[in-house]
Every structure is written in structure tokens, then in C-alpha cells.
Design an enzyme around this catalytic site. Structure first.
Site, PDB file in Angstrom:
ATOM      1  N   LYS A 151       0.801  -1.158  -0.032  1.00 20.48           N
ATOM      2  CA  LYS A 151       0.038  -0.135  -0.004  1.00 20.48           C
ATOM      3  C   LYS A 151       0.750   1.277   0.107  1.00 20.48           C
ATOM      4  O   LYS A 151       0.544   2.339  -0.830  1.00 20.48           O
ATOM      5  CB  LYS A 151      -1.004  -0.084   1.361  1.00 20.48           C
ATOM      6  CG  LYS A 151      -1.834   1.182   1.286  1.00 20.48           C
ATOM      7  CD  LYS A 151      -2.937   1.090   2.235  1.00 20.48           C
ATOM      8  CE  LYS A 151      -3.704   2.263   2.340  1.00 20.48           C
ATOM      9  NZ  LYS A 151      -4.909   2.245   3.161  1.00 20.48           N
TER      10      LYS A 151
ATOM     11  N   GLU B  55       9.864  -5.592   4.447  1.00 23.67           N
ATOM     12  CA  GLU B  55       9.895  -7.339   4.124  1.00 23.67           C
ATOM     13  C   GLU B  55       9.760  -7.259   2.666  1.00 23.67           C
ATOM     14  O   GLU B  55      10.237  -8.040   1.973  1.00 23.67           O
ATOM     15  CB  GLU B  55       8.977  -8.084   5.070  1.00 23.67           C
ATOM     16  CG  GLU B  55       9.072  -7.856   6.472  1.00 23.67           C
ATOM     17  CD  GLU B  55       8.330  -6.913   7.173  1.00 23.67           C
ATOM     18  OE1 GLU B  55       7.875  -7.126   8.228  1.00 23.67           O
ATOM     19  OE2 GLU B  55       7.945  -5.914   6.467  1.00 23.67           O
TER      20      GLU B  55
ATOM     21  N   HIS C 162      -9.105 -34.634  14.109  1.00 23.34           N
ATOM     22  CA  HIS C 162      -8.038 -35.567  14.946  1.00 23.34           C
ATOM     23  C   HIS C 162      -6.950 -34.792  15.615  1.00 23.34           C
ATOM     24  O   HIS C 162      -6.109 -35.439  15.830  1.00 23.34           O
ATOM     25  CB  HIS C 162      -7.639 -36.727  13.698  1.00 23.34           C
ATOM     26  CG  HIS C 162      -8.740 -37.481  13.314  1.00 23.34           C
ATOM     27  ND1 HIS C 162      -9.025 -38.826  14.047  1.00 23.34           N
ATOM     28  CD2 HIS C 162      -9.629 -37.398  12.279  1.00 23.34           C
ATOM     29  CE1 HIS C 162      -9.959 -39.270  13.319  1.00 23.34           C
ATOM     30  NE2 HIS C 162     -10.297 -38.480  12.236  1.00 23.34           N
TER      31      HIS C 162
ATOM     32  N   LYS D 243       7.404  -3.342  14.368  1.00 27.46           N
ATOM     33  CA  LYS D 243       7.848  -3.230  12.855  1.00 27.46           C
ATOM     34  C   LYS D 243       9.009  -1.882  13.144  1.00 27.46           C
ATOM     35  O   LYS D 243      10.054  -2.039  12.607  1.00 27.46           O
ATOM     36  CB  LYS D 243       7.178  -2.716  12.098  1.00 27.46           C
ATOM     37  CG  LYS D 243       6.108  -3.813  11.461  1.00 27.46           C
ATOM     38  CD  LYS D 243       5.000  -3.355  10.680  1.00 27.46           C
ATOM     39  CE  LYS D 243       5.092  -2.575   9.754  1.00 27.46           C
ATOM     40  NZ  LYS D 243       3.909  -2.087   8.726  1.00 27.46           N
TER      41      LYS D 243
ATOM     42  N   GLU E  27      -6.980  -8.016  13.398  1.00 28.47           N
ATOM     43  CA  GLU E  27      -6.494  -6.490  13.380  1.00 28.47           C
ATOM     44  C   GLU E  27      -7.264  -5.454  13.127  1.00 28.47           C
ATOM     45  O   GLU E  27      -7.178  -4.407  13.691  1.00 28.47           O
ATOM     46  CB  GLU E  27      -5.618  -6.565  11.855  1.00 28.47           C
ATOM     47  CG  GLU E  27      -4.672  -5.410  11.835  1.00 28.47           C
ATOM     48  CD  GLU E  27      -3.616  -5.718  10.609  1.00 28.47           C
ATOM     49  OE1 GLU E  27      -2.687  -6.188  10.691  1.00 28.47           O
ATOM     50  OE2 GLU E  27      -4.055  -5.381   9.380  1.00 28.47           O
TER      51      GLU E  27
ATOM     52  N   GLY F  48      -5.660  -2.234   3.981  1.00 30.01           N
ATOM     53  CA  GLY F  48      -4.759  -3.549   3.460  1.00 30.01           C
ATOM     54  C   GLY F  48      -5.779  -4.755   3.429  1.00 30.01           C
ATOM     55  O   GLY F  48      -5.696  -5.401   2.405  1.00 30.01           O
ATOM     56  N   ARG F  49      -6.378  -5.102   4.429  1.00 28.82           N
ATOM     57  CA  ARG F  49      -7.068  -6.193   4.932  1.00 28.82           C
ATOM     58  C   ARG F  49      -8.283  -6.199   4.266  1.00 28.82           C
ATOM     59  O   ARG F  49      -9.075  -7.187   4.170  1.00 28.82           O
ATOM     60  CB  ARG F  49      -6.977  -6.436   6.433  1.00 28.82           C
ATOM     61  CG  ARG F  49      -8.005  -5.617   7.127  1.00 28.82           C
ATOM     62  CD  ARG F  49      -7.662  -5.729   8.407  1.00 28.82           C
ATOM     63  NE  ARG F  49      -7.970  -4.599   9.469  1.00 28.82           N
ATOM     64  CZ  ARG F  49      -7.562  -3.538   9.654  1.00 28.82           C
ATOM     65  NH1 ARG F  49      -6.490  -3.248   9.332  1.00 28.82           N
ATOM     66  NH2 ARG F  49      -8.236  -2.551  10.570  1.00 28.82           N
TER      67      ARG F  49
END
Length: 498
Positions: free
Chosen positions: A185, A191, A361, A472, A330, A244-245
């Protein structure tokens, strides 16, 4: 002090689930909603007509209808960052100007896709999509869920800065036939840019003379992408007001639109728009996102549930729990409200989950017999996604439905308490007729609007995420060697990095 509306909710004491069914022959219909090819069943939760009425009163007190309209009108509802939240405009439901702008940006994206399909950038067989968080989770979910039978392009979505993730993609792809897609964005994400730089180096070493000529940037900061070296014709912007999300509907969805085809992307948007219209127009007692949020808040606020589990009984939706972790935690993992004051009550539960039948399981022991109350959500698809014998899908669905029944019913065993099941454990089921772009778009939009309702009723701003910033910032300073850490952290850095 709690408001009168919250006190009414906190005083709710519904009977056991089996009793609720015994008292109301129409319960399944009363707490079921059908929209956009999805069937929602909350009958195995403790929602009652009294509980829904109490939550409706809270919704009125919190001005949910007004804030919902503000969302769709593109008003500034993200107060801490001073902007709107216009992801719904990307799918045609928003302020006319915002919808028109989104349409123009979509047209630009389609034009680039057409050019790539005509090999304007040379032959492309592989798409390497690099992003993190919302810039990666959405495209990854879409392609994994809908692209298994597609052979248009091979796609890898890389988010982790761990070099092993990138090397795995390098091992599969031919650098001379790879399109590098960088999604960020702000186009400053450390990263992502490190991964992108390494990918460019790999392409050059693999014989690509003009590596930048094979780069597409997806960003709300086109000037930063241009400065980084991406050609303006291959920068696909999206609005700063799209979080962003919530961004897979924008140019962030480019790799999915390229891999699945533009028609599939349009159907995804249409399905989401259908859910938006349902959320905007349906009455509360038959409104899927609102009923879901009412159940969420009943369990966190009245029953003290600290987690909510989602199990996808379809391999194609295996990434859905991971996607929802970011969307829900978030957005609503806050301790102060939109007014900056402490909320004073539990907010978002921990979202987690897995894939059935594997999870049965692994973790269902705790769900059935553990000491914690964990509301469970099952997501299943009626139409199989495989071409194997029908028995596979039959057993898959019957396992899904039987788990919900067992959680509710339980089984007494005074002679052997280790084999006793308390029952009365809630679950909801979302049954999708067929998993296609339209239904998946509607499903994701449902979860977005459910998150929004939870936020409004709690007084939260779901559109900022300052909680991710501190770590960050410290990591960035640490990389530059300019931060004094505590003794434990300093020791770990010295042990690992010298």
C-alpha cells in the site's frame, strides 16, 4: 458502567440448546438466512428472539444504521487516520464518485491484463506475487480456492521475509518467463521490498536483461513505486481509503484476476456487492452479518469466550482461517474505542481454526470435553470440488454436520466421566451451494461486514491497526543498529547474529 442496553444483554440467560429446539419448532427457519448462494444457520447458537431484540436495542443506541450508511457513503469513519473506508466502492456499493473512480482503476487493471495475455511483456508462464498481510492473504486465498483447475499461469504468493519462502518459488519458476508483482500500500514495507529486490536479482541472474520490464506494482502510493523503478504503465493504484486487509477487491486482486480471468474477478465483485446490499437493506433479524455479530458478542460478553474457531470442510478453503485471523483480530483487537477511551470490556476473541476432517483428529478433543467454551463455525460446500467418487464428499459433509450435532447434544456418562460429553456447545454453519467467484466474494464480504458490526457495537474503529507498528519500528531500527534493547533481547541477537 455498562449502558442499559449492555446490562440487558448481560442479563440474558437462555436455556440449553436442546431446550431451545424443543421450545421452538421453527427455530431452524428463524435463525437461518439465505443470500447469494450461501445458507447461514445460527440455530445451534444461544440466540433467541429476546437476545436478538436486546442486540437490536444496542445497535440502535450505537447508531449502527447511521454508521453503516456513513460507510457506504464514503464518509470519514476511520477517525484516527482521518479518512473513509471505501472498500465497498470497489465492488460497486458506495458513493457515486468513489464507485466511478474504482471503475476507472479496474479498467486500467483490465487493460494491463489484456496486454499481458497478448504477450506485450513477452511470454509469461509464472506470476511471483510479493506482499505481506492484506497484500498477500487475499490474493493467496482467491487463487488457492478458485484456481486449482486453471492452467493460465502458475502463481506463487510470497509474504515471509524468510529466504526459504522465496527460494521455494525460485526453484519452481523460470525467471525468463516470470512476471514479478509487488503489492504494498505504501511501497515502503521493508519485508516486501527486500523480497522484491532479491527477486529482481534472481531474474537478472537468470538471464532477464530488463528485469524492471517484468515488474507490476500494486499500491496506493504510485509515486513511491515510480521512484523505486517501476514503469508508470505498470503501476496499478488503489485508493488510500482502501485498507490493506480490505483490499483484495482493488488492484491488490490483480494476480487473481490474471490467473483466474477477468470474468471471474468481476463475478467476485458482484457476489460481494450482493452481500453488501443484503447487509444494507435486510432487517436485523434476517441480516446475516448482524446476526453473526450478535452471536459473537453474546459469547464474548455474556459467556466469556476468549476464542472463536473456524473450520473449513473443504480443502479449497484451507486458507480461510488465516485470512480471517487478520481481518478480525487486526480490525477489532483493540482496547480503546473510537473515542480514544478504554472500552472496559472484552473485544475481539482470538480467531483460529483449520480444515476438516484433519482438525477433528487434532483439536476437537478440547472443543468437546475441554474446560473452555469455544464457539465453532463450520464452512462447507454442498457441491464437491473433486471428480472422485461421491462417497468422499458425502463423508466430508456428514462429518461436518455430525460435529455440530455432537457439540450441541453431548452425552452423559456417570459411570465413566472420561467418556462424558457436556454438550450445549454452540456452533454455526455456513453452507455454500457451490464454490465459485460469486459465492466466495459474498462470503468474504459477509465476514467484512460482520467485523464492522462487531466494531460499531463495541465502539471500536476497525479500520486502523496501530498495534502492528511498534514491533516493526523497533525491528527497522535494529536492522540499522541503532536501538538499545533489554538484556534478554540483546543476548538473543548476540547469540544468533554475533
Amino acid at each position: 458502567m455498562s449502558s442499559p442496553e449492555w446490562r440487558a444483554i448481560e442479563a440474558l440467560q437462555p436455556p440449553r440448546l436442546e431446550t431451545l429446539f424443543a421450545q421452538d419448532a421453527g427455530r431452524v427457519a428463524r435463525f437461518g438466512v439465505d443470500v447469494a448462494g450461501l445458507h447461514f444457520d445460527w440455530s445451534k447458537t444461544h440466540l433467541t428472539t429476546e437476545a436478538v431484540a436486546a442486540f437490536e436495542a444496542l445497535a440502535k443506541a450505537q447508531n449502527l444504521s447511521g454508521k453503516r450508511e456513513a460507510l457506504f457513503r464514503g464518509e470519514v469513519i476511520n477517525q484516527t487516520e482521518g479518512r473513509a473506508a471505501e472498500h465497498t466502492a470497489e465492488r460497486g456499493e458506495g458513493a457515486p464518485d468513489s464507485v466511478a473512480r474504482a471503475g476507472m482503476l479496474h479498467a486500467r487493471m483490465r487493460a494491463l491484463i489484456d496486454a499481458i495475455e497478448m504477450e506485450a511483456l513477452g511470454p509469461i508462464a509464472h506470476i511471483l506475487h510479493i506482499g505481506i498481510g492484506g497484500s498477500a492473504l487475499g490474493p493467496d486465498l482467491l487463487i488457492d480456492a478458485l484456481g486449482r483447475d486453471e492452467d493460465r499461469y502458475e502463481v506463487a504468493v510470497v509474504s515471509n521475509v524468510d529466504g526459504c519462502a522465496l527460494e521455494e518459488a525460485f526453484a519452481r519458476f523460470d525467471p525468463t518467463a516470470t512476471l514479478l508483482v509487488i503489492a504494498s500500500k505504501t511501497f515502503t514495507t521493508t519485508e516486501t521490498l527486500l523480497n522484491a529486490t532479491s527477486a529482481l536479482e534472481w531474474m537478472r541472474e537468470g538471464g532477464v536483461e530488463d528485469a524492471y520490464g517484468r515488474v507490476v506494482a500494486l499500491t496506493a502510493a504510485p509515486d513511491s513505486a515510480l521512484e523505486w523503478g517501476v514503469d508508470e504503465t505498470r503501476i496499478l493504484p488503489f485508493a488510500e481509503s482502501v485498507g490493506g486487509r480490505y483490499s483484495l477487491w482493488s488492484s491488490i486482486g490483480f494476480p487473481a484476476a490474471l490467473a483466474l480471468g477477468w470474468e471471474a474477478f468481476e463475478e467476485l465483485l458482484e457476489g460481494a456487492g450482493e452481500m453488501d446490499r443484503h447487509f444494507r437493506l435486510a432487517a436485523a433479524h434476517e441480516n446475516a452479518p448482524m446476526l453473526a455479530a450478535f452471536a459473537d458478542l453474546f459469547y464474548t460478553q455474556v459467556k466469556g469466550a476468549q476464542t472463536r474457531a473456524i473450520f473449513a470442510y473443504d480443502e479449497r478453503l484451507r486458507l480461510l482461517p488465516s485470512y480471517l485471523q487478520q481481518l478480525e483480530m487486526e480490525s477489532n483487537g483493540k482496547s480503546v474505542g473510537a473515542d480514544g477511551q478504554p472500552i472496559g470490556r472484552a473485544t475481539a476473541p482470538v480467531t483460529w481454526g483449520g480444515v476438516g476432517t484433519d482438525a477433528q483428529h487434532a483439536v476437537f478433543q478440547l472443543l468437546h470435553q475441554g474446560t473452555q467454551l469455544i464457539p465453532v463455525e463450520f464452512v462447507a460446500v454442498a457441491e464437491p470440488g473433486d471428480a472422485l467418487a461421491d462417497e468422499h464428499h458425502r463423508q466430508l459433509l456428514l462429518n461436518c454436520f455430525a460435529q455440530g450435532a455432537a457439540l450441541m447434544k453431548g452425552r452423559a456418562n456417570e459411570a465413566d466421566p472420561a467418556r462424558a460429553y457436556p454438550g450445549d456447545r454452540p456452533s454455526a454453519t455456513i453452507l455454500i451451494e457451490a464454490l465459485d467467484p460469486r459465492s466466495l466474494g459474498a462470503l468474504i464480504a459477509f465476514y467484512e461486514q460482520r467485523t464492522f458490526v462487531n466494531a460499531v457495537l463495541l465502539g471500536i474503529n476497525p479500520f486502523d491497526q496501530f498495534g502492528v507498528e511498534l514491533g516493526k519500528e523497533m525491528a527497522k531500527v535494529a536492522v540499522q543498529g541503532g536501538l538499545d534493547f533489554d538484556p534478554s533481547t540483546t543476548d538473543l541477537i548476540q547469540r544468533a547474529l554475533g
